[in-house]
Design a protein around this motif. Structure first.
Motif, PDB file in Angstrom:
ATOM      1  N   TYR B 156       0.859  -1.189   0.000  1.00 33.51           N
ATOM      2  CA  TYR B 156       0.000   0.000   0.000  1.00 33.51           C
ATOM      3  C   TYR B 156       0.893   1.236   0.000  1.00 33.51           C
ATOM      4  CZ  TYR B 156      -3.171  -3.560   1.969  1.00 33.51           C
ATOM      5  OH  TYR B 156      -3.908  -4.706   2.198  1.00 33.51           O
ATOM      6  N   GLN B 157       0.733   2.112  -0.982  1.00 30.94           N
ATOM      7  CA  GLN B 157       1.587   3.297  -1.076  1.00 30.94           C
ATOM      8  C   GLN B 157       0.727   4.541  -1.246  1.00 30.94           C
ATOM      9  OE1 GLN B 157       3.791   1.999  -4.531  1.00 30.94           O
ATOM     10  NE2 GLN B 157       5.394   1.065  -3.273  1.00 30.94           N
ATOM     11  N   ILE B 158       0.915   5.502  -0.350  1.00 30.97           N
ATOM     12  CA  ILE B 158       0.128   6.740  -0.438  1.00 30.97           C
ATOM     13  C   ILE B 158       0.661   7.592  -1.581  1.00 30.97           C
ATOM     14  CG2 ILE B 158      -0.493   8.879   0.758  1.00 30.97           C
ATOM     15  CD1 ILE B 158      -0.344   7.448   3.358  1.00 30.97           C
ATOM     16  N   ILE B 159      -0.250   8.096  -2.415  1.00 29.49           N
ATOM     17  CA  ILE B 159       0.185   9.062  -3.438  1.00 29.49           C
ATOM     18  C   ILE B 159      -0.351  10.461  -3.124  1.00 29.49           C
ATOM     19  CG2 ILE B 159       0.471   7.284  -5.222  1.00 29.49           C
ATOM     20  CD1 ILE B 159      -2.113   8.402  -6.509  1.00 29.49           C
ATOM     21  N   GLY B 160      -1.344  10.542  -2.251  1.00 27.54           N
ATOM     22  CA  GLY B 160      -1.850  11.852  -1.855  1.00 27.54           C
ATOM     23  C   GLY B 160      -2.758  11.711  -0.652  1.00 27.54           C
ATOM     24  N   GLU B 161      -2.809  12.770   0.169  1.00 25.00           N
ATOM     25  CA  GLU B 161      -3.691  12.706   1.344  1.00 25.00           C
ATOM     26  C   GLU B 161      -4.106  14.120   1.741  1.00 25.00           C
ATOM     27  OE1 GLU B 161      -1.654  11.076   4.741  1.00 25.00           O
ATOM     28  OE2 GLU B 161      -0.029  12.500   4.564  1.00 25.00           O
ATOM     29  N   THR B 162      -5.035  14.214   2.671  1.00 29.70           N
ATOM     30  CA  THR B 162      -5.479  15.536   3.074  1.00 29.70           C
ATOM     31  C   THR B 162      -4.395  16.225   3.900  1.00 29.70           C
ATOM     32  OG1 THR B 162      -7.192  16.832   4.160  1.00 29.70           O
ATOM     33  CG2 THR B 162      -6.659  14.724   5.160  1.00 29.70           C
ATOM     34  N   ARG B 163      -4.285  17.518   3.711  1.00 32.57           N
ATOM     35  CA  ARG B 163      -3.277  18.266   4.460  1.00 32.57           C
ATOM     36  C   ARG B 163      -3.872  18.855   5.728  1.00 32.57           C
ATOM     37  NH1 ARG B 163       0.290  21.288  -0.198  1.00 32.57           N
ATOM     38  NH2 ARG B 163       0.881  19.359  -1.245  1.00 32.57           N
ATOM     39  N   ASP B 164      -5.190  18.790   5.865  1.00 31.36           N
ATOM     40  CA  ASP B 164      -5.813  19.309   7.096  1.00 31.36           C
ATOM     41  C   ASP B 164      -6.951  18.384   7.516  1.00 31.36           C
ATOM     42  OD1 ASP B 164      -7.858  20.380   5.224  1.00 31.36           O
ATOM     43  OD2 ASP B 164      -6.308  21.864   4.784  1.00 31.36           O
ATOM     44  N   ASP B 165      -8.196  18.822   7.336  1.00 33.15           N
ATOM     45  CA  ASP B 165      -9.327  18.002   7.769  1.00 33.15           C
ATOM     46  C   ASP B 165      -9.561  16.840   6.796  1.00 33.15           C
ATOM     47  OD1 ASP B 165      -9.661  19.852   9.713  1.00 33.15           O
ATOM     48  OD2 ASP B 165     -11.459  20.787   8.868  1.00 33.15           O
ATOM     49  N   ALA B 166     -10.047  15.733   7.342  1.00 39.03           N
ATOM     50  CA  ALA B 166     -10.541  14.657   6.484  1.00 39.03           C
ATOM     51  C   ALA B 166     -11.922  15.070   5.976  1.00 39.03           C
ATOM     52  CB  ALA B 166     -10.629  13.362   7.271  1.00 39.03           C
ATOM     53  N   ALA B 167     -12.347  14.465   4.869  1.00 37.64           N
ATOM     54  CA  ALA B 167     -13.640  14.832   4.284  1.00 37.64           C
ATOM     55  C   ALA B 167     -14.781  14.586   5.291  1.00 37.64           C
ATOM     56  CB  ALA B 167     -13.876  14.043   3.004  1.00 37.64           C
ATOM     57  N   GLY B 168     -14.731  13.447   5.969  1.00 39.63           N
ATOM     58  CA  GLY B 168     -15.792  13.117   6.928  1.00 39.63           C
ATOM     59  C   GLY B 168     -15.831  14.084   8.100  1.00 39.63           C
ATOM     60  N   GLU B 169     -14.650  14.550   8.490  1.00 37.31           N
ATOM     61  CA  GLU B 169     -14.532  15.531   9.565  1.00 37.31           C
ATOM     62  C   GLU B 169     -15.208  16.842   9.143  1.00 37.31           C
ATOM     63  OE1 GLU B 169     -10.376  15.789  10.228  1.00 37.31           O
ATOM     64  OE2 GLU B 169     -10.533  17.045  12.000  1.00 37.31           O
ATOM     65  N   ALA B 170     -14.998  17.238   7.884  1.00 38.45           N
ATOM     66  CA  ALA B 170     -15.629  18.453   7.361  1.00 38.45           C
ATOM     67  C   ALA B 170     -17.149  18.307   7.399  1.00 38.45           C
ATOM     68  CB  ALA B 170     -15.140  18.729   5.940  1.00 38.45           C
ATOM     69  N   TYR B 171     -17.651  17.124   7.051  1.00 38.79           N
ATOM     70  CA  TYR B 171     -19.096  16.877   7.114  1.00 38.79           C
ATOM     71  C   TYR B 171     -19.610  17.103   8.540  1.00 38.79           C
ATOM     72  CZ  TYR B 171     -20.262  15.070   2.471  1.00 38.79           C
ATOM     73  OH  TYR B 171     -20.533  14.963   1.144  1.00 38.79           O
ATOM     74  N   ASP B 172     -18.889  16.545   9.524  1.00 42.29           N
ATOM     75  CA  ASP B 172     -19.350  16.664  10.916  1.00 42.29           C
ATOM     76  C   ASP B 172     -19.312  18.110  11.405  1.00 42.29           C
ATOM     77  OD1 ASP B 172     -19.973  13.993  11.188  1.00 42.29           O
ATOM     78  OD2 ASP B 172     -17.969  13.443  11.881  1.00 42.29           O
ATOM     79  N   LYS B 173     -18.261  18.850  11.001  1.00 45.14           N
ATOM     80  CA  LYS B 173     -18.139  20.233  11.464  1.00 45.14           C
ATOM     81  C   LYS B 173     -19.200  21.125  10.823  1.00 45.14           C
ATOM     82  CE  LYS B 173     -13.308  20.027  12.825  1.00 45.14           C
ATOM     83  NZ  LYS B 173     -11.909  20.229  12.413  1.00 45.14           N
ATOM     84  N   VAL B 174     -19.433  20.910   9.533  1.00 49.22           N
ATOM     85  CA  VAL B 174     -20.473  21.657   8.844  1.00 49.22           C
ATOM     86  C   VAL B 174     -21.846  21.284   9.433  1.00 49.22           C
ATOM     87  CG1 VAL B 174     -21.676  21.693   6.620  1.00 49.22           C
ATOM     88  CG2 VAL B 174     -19.212  22.124   6.723  1.00 49.22           C
ATOM     89  N   GLY B 175     -21.999  20.004   9.745  1.00 52.54           N
ATOM     90  CA  GLY B 175     -23.248  19.529  10.340  1.00 52.54           C
ATOM     91  C   GLY B 175     -23.549  20.240  11.645  1.00 52.54           C
ATOM     92  N   ARG B 176     -22.501  20.459  12.431  1.00 52.51           N
ATOM     93  CA  ARG B 176     -22.674  21.126  13.722  1.00 52.51           C
ATOM     94  C   ARG B 176     -23.228  22.535  13.523  1.00 52.51           C
ATOM     95  NH1 ARG B 176     -17.643  20.624  17.763  1.00 52.51           N
ATOM     96  NH2 ARG B 176     -17.769  18.517  16.951  1.00 52.51           N
ATOM     97  N   VAL B 177     -22.685  23.260  12.504  1.00 54.88           N
ATOM     98  CA  VAL B 177     -23.143  24.615  12.210  1.00 54.88           C
ATOM     99  C   VAL B 177     -24.605  24.603  11.749  1.00 54.88           C
ATOM    100  CG1 VAL B 177     -22.742  26.630  10.733  1.00 54.88           C
ATOM    101  CG2 VAL B 177     -20.802  25.346  11.637  1.00 54.88           C
ATOM    102  N   MET B 178     -24.992  23.526  11.056  1.00 53.96           N
ATOM    103  CA  MET B 178     -26.372  23.433  10.552  1.00 53.96           C
ATOM    104  C   MET B 178     -27.319  22.850  11.599  1.00 53.96           C
ATOM    105  SD  MET B 178     -25.611  22.006   6.712  1.00 53.96           S
ATOM    106  CE  MET B 178     -27.274  22.248   6.063  1.00 53.96           C
TER     107      MET B 178
END
Lengths: 244, 342
Positions: B156-178
Motif C-alpha cells: 500500500y503506497q500513499i500518493i496523496g492525502e489531506t493536508r488538514d481536515d478529512a472529508a468526513g470531519e468536514a461533514y461533521d463540522k459543517v453539520g454542527r453549524v447546521m
C-alpha cells in the motif's frame, strides 16, 4: 487451583502464578520506557513457560480492578476478561488499593492501613483498611477524593500507616494536617503492588457470575460525562451502545 | 469433488467508536460480523470522546466475540489466525482490541496478524468483488482522506492525502453549524439531494499537480457564509447549503482521483471508507468512471463502509497468506500510516 494474577493499575506491572496459596512464579517490572501493552503478554507467557504450564491449565484469573490509570486498568482488565472468557475460566476482581494493603499482616488491629495513588491536582485514590483476625477488612470504601477530604476522613483514627509511592509524595501534607497522630509510612518493596498478594486475595473471593459485565473500577466518570450529566437531568431513552 | 480448504480468520476492530468482531472464511465470505456502535453515547458530546469510547470497548468486547463465534457456528480449533487493527485510531480504543486479540491468540496458540485500519477499509471492497492489481484506492472517512496505490497484494503506497481536515470531519463540522447531530454525513447527503449548488464554495487544490486534498478552506467558507447570513438575519436554504458543500467535496475527490488514474495505469479503482457510503459520491463516481472504460470500478458494499471487523478479517487474510505476523509485544500505533510512494 492454578491462579494467574495481573496488576497493571499503575506504572509497575506485576504478574504472578499461584498454586493455591503457594507462589509458582512472579515478575514485577517498573520500566518507564515500555508500556503495559508491550510487556503484559510476554510476561504472562514467560511465567507460564517457567512454571511449565499451558494457558488452558489455569483455573482462575485474578485482576486488580482499580482504581488507577484508566489505560493501565483497561489493558490488564481486557487481558484478564478475555482470557477468562475464551478459556472458560473463573474471573475474580480485587481492589488495586487492597493489593497494596494486603502485605501488612503483622500490623496490630488498632492501626489503619491507608494505601493511596496519586490522582493529580492534589487528589488521590484511597481507601482505609485494617487487619482483624488475619483478615483484611475494608473500613472506608476506595474513592477518588481531594487530599483535604482524605485528612478529614482520617481524623477519627489515631494510628495510621500509609502505603505506596504517592504516600511519600504527600508525606509532608499528611504530617502537617494530621497532627498528634501516630503516623508511619511503608518503604521498599511494600510501596509496590505485588501480584502474589493479589492472587492470595483473589483466591478467597467468589468468582464473577457474569464475565461479560466486568469493567474496571475507575471510580470516576469521564469529564465529558460529568459535564453532560450536569446539563441533562433526564437520561437518554436509548441504549448507549447498540449491536447489530 | 474436493472440498475447498476453509481458512477462518477471527478479526477484531476497535479503533474509534465501534467495537466489532468478525469471522471471515477464505478472506471473502462473512460468517459473522458483529458491530456494537456507540453513536447514541457519543452523540451526547457532539463527537467521539476517547475515554468514553475506550470504556465502551471493554464493556462490549467479550460479548461481541461470543456473538460472532456463535453466529459463525465455529470453535477456536477451526481458526487459522487472529487479525486485529493496531492503528491508526484512538490509542485507548485500539488497545482494547489489540489486547483482546492477543489474549485469544495466546490462549489458543494462534498466529496474530497486525492490520492497518486503512488496509481494512480497502478490503471492505473484497466483499463486492476480487481486487485486481495494480489498483488505486480512494479512502474517505471521518479521520482520513487519501489516495493509495496498490502495485501488488499487501503493498500500500500513499500518493496523496489531506493536508488538514478529512472529508468526513468536514461533514461533521459543517453539520454542527447546521444543527445536524453527529455523525452528520448521512443527513447532509439526503439534504443535498433536495438542493442545488448555488453558493459556489471553493474547490481547494484542484488545479495543483499533486494528489493532496484540503477541506479546511471549504469548511471555513461554509461557516463564514452561515455566520454572515445570521448577522444580516437572512435565512439560507439548508438544502442548497448542503448541496453546495457536498458538490465541492465530490468535485475535489473526483478531480484528484481522475488525475491519478491518468498517471497510474491501474486495472481497478476502489472506493472505500465511511464517506464512501455517501450516495452523491457513489453516483458521481459511477458516472466519471465511464471515462475510464479500461478501469474496473469496485465500491465497498454500503453496509461495510463504516468501521467493522469483517474488513479487518479480509485484509488480515491476505496479510496472513503473505506471512505477516505480530509478536505478543504488539502495541497500538495511533498514527500508523502507509508509506508514501517512492
Amino acid at each position: 487451583m492454578i491462579i494467574l494474577a495481573i496488576d497493571t493499575s499503575n506504572q509497575p506491572l506485576s504478574v504472578a502464578l499461584l498454586k493455591d496459596e503457594n507462589l509458582l512464579a512472579t515478575v514485577t517490572l517498573n520500566n518507564q520506557q515500555k508500556d503495559h501493552s508491550t510487556l503484559l503478554f510476554p510476561v504472562i507467557n514467560q511465567l507460564l513457560v517457567q512454571a511449565e504450564l499451558k494457558p488452558d491449565q489455569l483455573d482462575r484469573i485474578v485482576i486488580a480492578q482499580g482504581p488507577g490509570s484508566y489505560t493501565g486498568l483497561r489493558i490488564g482488565g481486557t487481558a484478564a476478561k478475555m482470557l477468562a472468557f475464551t478459556l472458560k475460566k473463573e474471573l475474580v476482581s480485587v481492589s488495586s488499593l487492597a493489593v497494596l494493603a494486603a502485605p501488612m499482616t503483622s500490623i496490630d488491629s488498632q492501626t489503619v492501613i491507608v494505601p493511596l495513588f496519586d490522582a493529580r491536582r492534589q487528589n488521590v485514590f484511597a481507601g482505609v483498611y485494617s487487619y482483624s483476625k488475619g483478615q483484611l477488612v475494608n473500613l472506608v470504601a476506595d474513592q477518588h477524593l481531594a487530599l483535604t477530604k482524605l485528612v478529614e476522613i482520617l481524623a477519627v483514627y489515631s494510628k495510621i500507616i500509609f502505603v505506596g509511592g504517592a504516600a511519600h509524595k504527600f508525606g509532608d501534607f499528611l504530617q502537617k494536617n494530621l497532627p498528634q497522630k501516630d503516623l508511619s509510612w511503608t518503604t521498599g518493596i511494600l510501596d509496590y503492588p505485588q501480584a502474589y498478594q493479589l492472587g492470595l486475595l483473589g483466591r478467597k473471593k467468589q468468582p464473577l457470575e457474569n464475565i461479560h459485565a466486568y469493567v474496571p473500577a475507575y471510580l470516576r466518570l469521564t469529564q465529558a460525562e460529568t459535564q453532560w450529566l450536569a446539563k441533562h437531568q433526564e437520561k437518554l431513552n436509548e441504549p448507549l451502545v447498540e449491536k447489530f | 469433488m474436493k472440498k475447498e480448504k476453509r481458512d477462518l480468520i477471527l478479526a477484531f476492530e476497535s479503533s474509534c467508536d465501534e467495537t466489532s468482531v468478525a469471522v471471515i472464511e477464505n478472506g471473502k465470505r462473512i460468517l459473522a460480523n458483529v458491530v456494537a456502535t456507540q453513536i447514541n453515547s457519543q452523540k451526547r458530546f457532539g463527537g467521539v470522546v476517547p475515554e468514553v469510547a475506550s470504556r465502551h470497548h471493554i464493556e462490549q468486547i467479550t460479548i461481541c466475540l461470543a456473538d460472532a463465534m456463535q453466529r459463525a457456528q465455529i470453535t477456536y480449533d477451526d481458526l487459522s489466525a487472529v487479525a486485529v487493527t493496531y492503528g491508526p485510531g484512538l490509542v485507548g480504543a485500539l488497545l482494547v482490541g489489540v489486547t483482546a486479540a492477543k489474549a485469544v491468540a495466546f490462549a489458543h496458540h494462534l498466529p496474530l496478524i497486525p492490520v492497518n485500519h486503512m488496509a481494512g477499509h480497502i478490503y471492505a471492497a473484497r466483499f463486492a468483488g476480487e481486487i485486481k492489481f495494480p489498483a488505486l484506492a480512494l479512502l474517505v472517512s471521518g479521520g482520513h482522506t487519501e489516495l493509495v496505490y496498490l502495485p501488488k497484494v499487501n503493498c500500500y503506497q500513499i500518493i496523496g492525502e489531506t493536508r488538514d481536515d478529512a472529508a468526513g470531519e468536514a461533514y461533521d463540522k459543517v453539520g454542527r453549524v447546521m444543527g445536524i447531530p453527529y455523525p452528520a454525513g448521512k443527513q447532509i447527503d439526503e439534504l443535498a439531494h433536495q438542493g442545488k449548488d448555488t453558493f459556489n464554495f471553493p474547490r481547494a487544490m484542484l488545479n495543483e499537480e499533486n494528489f493532496d486534498f484540503s477541506f479546511s478552506g471549504l469548511k471555513s467558507a461554509f461557516i463564514n457564509t452561515v455566520h454572515h447570513a445570521e448577522q444580516l438575519h437572512q435565512e439560507l436554504d439548508q438544502a442548497d447549503l448542503a448541496a453546495s458543500f457536498q458538490q465541492s467535496v465530490i468535485e475535489v475527490l473526483i478531480g484528484k482521483t481522475a488525475k491519478a488514474l491518468k498517471k497510474y495505469f491501474v486495472k481497478q479503482l476502489i472506493l472505500a471508507g465511511g464517506v464512501a457510503a455517501n450516495t452523491g459520491l457513489r453516483t458521481a463516481f459511477t458516472q466519471t468512471m465511464q471515462q475510464f472504460p479500461q478501469v474496473d470500478f469496485l465500491q465497498a458494499p454500503l453496509n461495510l463502509c463504516g468501521d467493522n471487523a469483517a474488513m479487518i478479517g479480509a485484509a488480515g487474510y491476505v496479510a496472513w497468506k503473505g506471512g505477516q505476523r505480530a509478536d505478543l509485544n504488539l502495541n497500538a500505533v495511533p498514527s500508523l500510516e502507509f508509506d508514501w510512494i517512492k
